[in-house]
Design a protein around this motif. Structure first.
Motif, PDB file in Angstrom:
ATOM      1  N   SER A 175      -7.960   1.339   9.588  1.00 21.55           N
ATOM      2  CA  SER A 175      -6.883   1.978   8.942  1.00 21.55           C
ATOM      3  C   SER A 175      -5.582   1.683   9.715  1.00 21.55           C
ATOM      4  N   VAL A 176      -4.400   1.164   9.213  1.00 27.59           N
ATOM      5  CA  VAL A 176      -3.328   0.968   9.960  1.00 27.59           C
ATOM      6  C   VAL A 176      -2.193   1.578   9.195  1.00 27.59           C
ATOM      7  N   VAL A 177      -1.222   2.668   9.833  1.00 27.25           N
ATOM      8  CA  VAL A 177      -0.029   2.848   9.423  1.00 27.25           C
ATOM      9  C   VAL A 177       1.190   2.184   9.895  1.00 27.25           C
ATOM     10  N   VAL A 178       1.948   1.784   9.171  1.00 28.06           N
ATOM     11  CA  VAL A 178       3.244   1.252   9.629  1.00 28.06           C
ATOM     12  C   VAL A 178       4.523   2.026   9.039  1.00 28.06           C
ATOM     13  N   MET A 179       5.318   2.408  10.120  1.00 26.95           N
ATOM     14  CA  MET A 179       6.326   3.072   9.618  1.00 26.95           C
ATOM     15  C   MET A 179       7.494   2.182   9.621  1.00 26.95           C
ATOM     16  N   GLY A 180       8.076   2.259   8.562  1.00 23.36           N
ATOM     17  CA  GLY A 180       9.176   1.608   8.047  1.00 23.36           C
ATOM     18  C   GLY A 180       8.896   0.269   7.293  1.00 23.36           C
ATOM     19  N   ALA A 181       9.575   0.124   6.123  1.00 23.60           N
ATOM     20  CA  ALA A 181       9.387  -0.933   5.217  1.00 23.60           C
ATOM     21  C   ALA A 181      10.609  -1.910   5.134  1.00 23.60           C
ATOM     22  N   GLY A 182      11.217  -2.179   6.239  1.00 20.33           N
ATOM     23  CA  GLY A 182      11.984  -3.356   6.119  1.00 20.33           C
ATOM     24  C   GLY A 182      11.255  -4.528   6.399  1.00 20.33           C
ATOM     25  N   PRO A 183      11.844  -5.747   6.614  1.00 19.76           N
ATOM     26  CA  PRO A 183      11.254  -7.113   6.811  1.00 19.76           C
ATOM     27  C   PRO A 183      10.158  -7.127   7.637  1.00 19.76           C
ATOM     28  N   VAL A 184      10.326  -6.592   8.859  1.00 18.88           N
ATOM     29  CA  VAL A 184       9.148  -6.628   9.876  1.00 18.88           C
ATOM     30  C   VAL A 184       8.145  -5.646   9.552  1.00 18.88           C
ATOM     31  N   ALA A 197      -7.654  -5.342   8.228  1.00 18.01           N
ATOM     32  CA  ALA A 197      -7.539  -3.912   7.991  1.00 18.01           C
ATOM     33  C   ALA A 197      -7.580  -3.418   6.560  1.00 18.01           C
ATOM     34  N   SER A 198      -8.407  -2.358   6.396  1.00 15.29           N
ATOM     35  CA  SER A 198      -9.002  -2.268   4.986  1.00 15.29           C
ATOM     36  C   SER A 198      -7.994  -1.189   4.187  1.00 15.29           C
ATOM     37  N   THR A 199      -7.330  -0.210   4.979  1.00 17.30           N
ATOM     38  CA  THR A 199      -6.422   0.657   4.459  1.00 17.30           C
ATOM     39  C   THR A 199      -4.996   0.331   5.273  1.00 17.30           C
ATOM     40  N   VAL A 200      -3.791   0.067   4.432  1.00 19.62           N
ATOM     41  CA  VAL A 200      -2.672  -0.103   5.185  1.00 19.62           C
ATOM     42  C   VAL A 200      -1.513   0.674   4.656  1.00 19.62           C
ATOM     43  N   VAL A 201      -1.066   1.422   5.245  1.00 26.02           N
ATOM     44  CA  VAL A 201      -0.005   2.706   4.687  1.00 26.02           C
ATOM     45  C   VAL A 201       1.426   2.170   5.080  1.00 26.02           C
TER      46      VAL A 201
END
Ligand code: ZN
Ligand code: ZN
Length: 360
Positions: A175-184, A197-201
């Motif tokens: 499970s991976v959480v990514v803070m920020g939904a800009g290009p990178v 990764a099976s869960t990506v938030v």
């Protein structure tokens, strides 16, 4: 294309909010391992916009007029006598930073940390929003037939994401959480999916960015609230069963203090947190959470050995569809308007067609 009759028009930053178009002398090959590249497309990066608006990033200060741009793809027009891997007509993604190849970091395989790095559009070095560019042949990555030059310009931010996700050592099923939904941030989420990764938030404060993230690659999204970081973290943990104990990996691609704080609360005990986004120099950091959970914390800076190669492969294999990020393409003469749009946050990624290329 004959460079002698073509344009070497360049988009130059004189000082904040003062740009001009100027034709510069055609660069020439001085090293037998170099190639001359005609620039076809260049994406605009947050850093380009920051130089345009502020004239500096940290201790990198624009003191002399500087050509902007570093996210480019082009076509080889000439190769040095020692070049065996490329020939005129080859289409390439340009890795825009050239390390010394001799220092400790370079020899340890971490050339992105080279103190002698000459990086495009980082003062005092010129960038790639120009007609022609000289690069060492091994920093040009040949694009397969199936990959367009426009996609090639997106390889640079994708390589940034590849480096971040590799720093995080994402493995299948995590499970991976990514803070920020800009290009990178979006590209980090896509690369994490590609790594299994099976869960990506994706987490952001702008709803439209989250809607895009959902359509692009994320399995879940979360709209960050103005509430204490532990509360945002527990809301994120409630999104999916394999987040209940916290995320295996948290990537901050925002640089924003509240996001970084949430990151440390959402990561699981023994999990990994990688700082990819750049914001304020110093923040309040939940160091006790990091300590008690024995979190592995890492930084990530640009890209290094193998990152560009893998980025091209992810595009070529269709595992990351960077075309979806392209909001539009503008003619070279409209570069300043394109910068304006990026600044206003109206676009995800806008490409500037090189001075010798008309937009499609
Ligand atoms: Zn960039
Ligand atoms: Zn070096």
């Amino acid at each position: 294309m004959d460079p002698k009759t073509a344009s070497n028009l360049s988009f130059i930053l004189n000082k904040p909010h003062d740009v001009e178009f100027k034709s510069r002398d055609l660069p020439t090959l001085s090293d037998p391992h170099d190639v001359l590249v005609a620039i076809n497309y260049t994406g605009i990066c947050g850093s380009d916009v920051h130089y345009w608006t502020h004239g500096a990033i940290g201790h990198y200060v624009v003191k002399e007029p500087m050509v902007l741009g570093h996210e480019s793809a082009g076509t080889i027009v000439e190769v040095g006598s020692a070049v065996t891997t490329l020939r005129p007509g080859d289409r390439v993604a340009l890795e825009p930073g050239y390390p010394c190849r001799r220092c400790g970091p370079c020899l340890s395989g971490k050339y992105n940390l080279c103190p002698e790095m000459r990086f495009a559009a980082t003062p005092p070095y010129h960038g790639t929003l120009t007609g022609f560019w000289v690069s060492p042949a091994d920093f040009c990555y040949k694009l397969p037939e199936s990959v367009t030059l426009q996609e090639g310009a997106l390889v640079e931010p994708l390589a940034v994401a590849v480096h971040i996700v590799r720093q995080a050592v994402v493995t299948p099923g995590q499970s991976v959480v990514v803070m920020g939904a800009g290009p990178v941030g979006l590209l980090c989420a896509a690369v994490a999916r590609a790594f299994g990764a099976s869960t990506v938030v994706s987490v952001d404060i702008v709803e439209s960015k989250l809607a895009f993230a959902k359509s692009f690659c994320s399995t879940h999204t979360y709209s960050s609230q103005r509430i204490p970081a532990p509360e945002n973290a527990s809301n994120i943990r409630a999104l999916a069963p394999n987040l209940a104990g916290g995320a295996d990996v948290v990537i901050d691609a925002s640089g924003a203090e509240p996001s970084i704080q949430t990151s440390l609360h959402v990561v699981r005990t023994g999990g990994t947190y990688v700082q990819g986004g750049m914001g304020r120099d110093e923040i309040t950091f939940p160091i006790m959470a990091m300590c008690l959970k024995e979190v592995t914390a890492k930084g990530s800076f640009r890209y290094g050995s193998g990152d560009y190669k893998l980025a091209v492969e992810l595009v070529a294999s269709g595992r990351v569809d960077v075309r979806k990020l392209i909001s539009g393409v503008v003619d070279f003469e409209d570069a300043e308007q394109a910068f304006e749009k990026v600044k206003e946050g109206e676009v995800i990624k806008i490409l500037i067609a090189g001075p010798n290329e008309k937009k499609e």
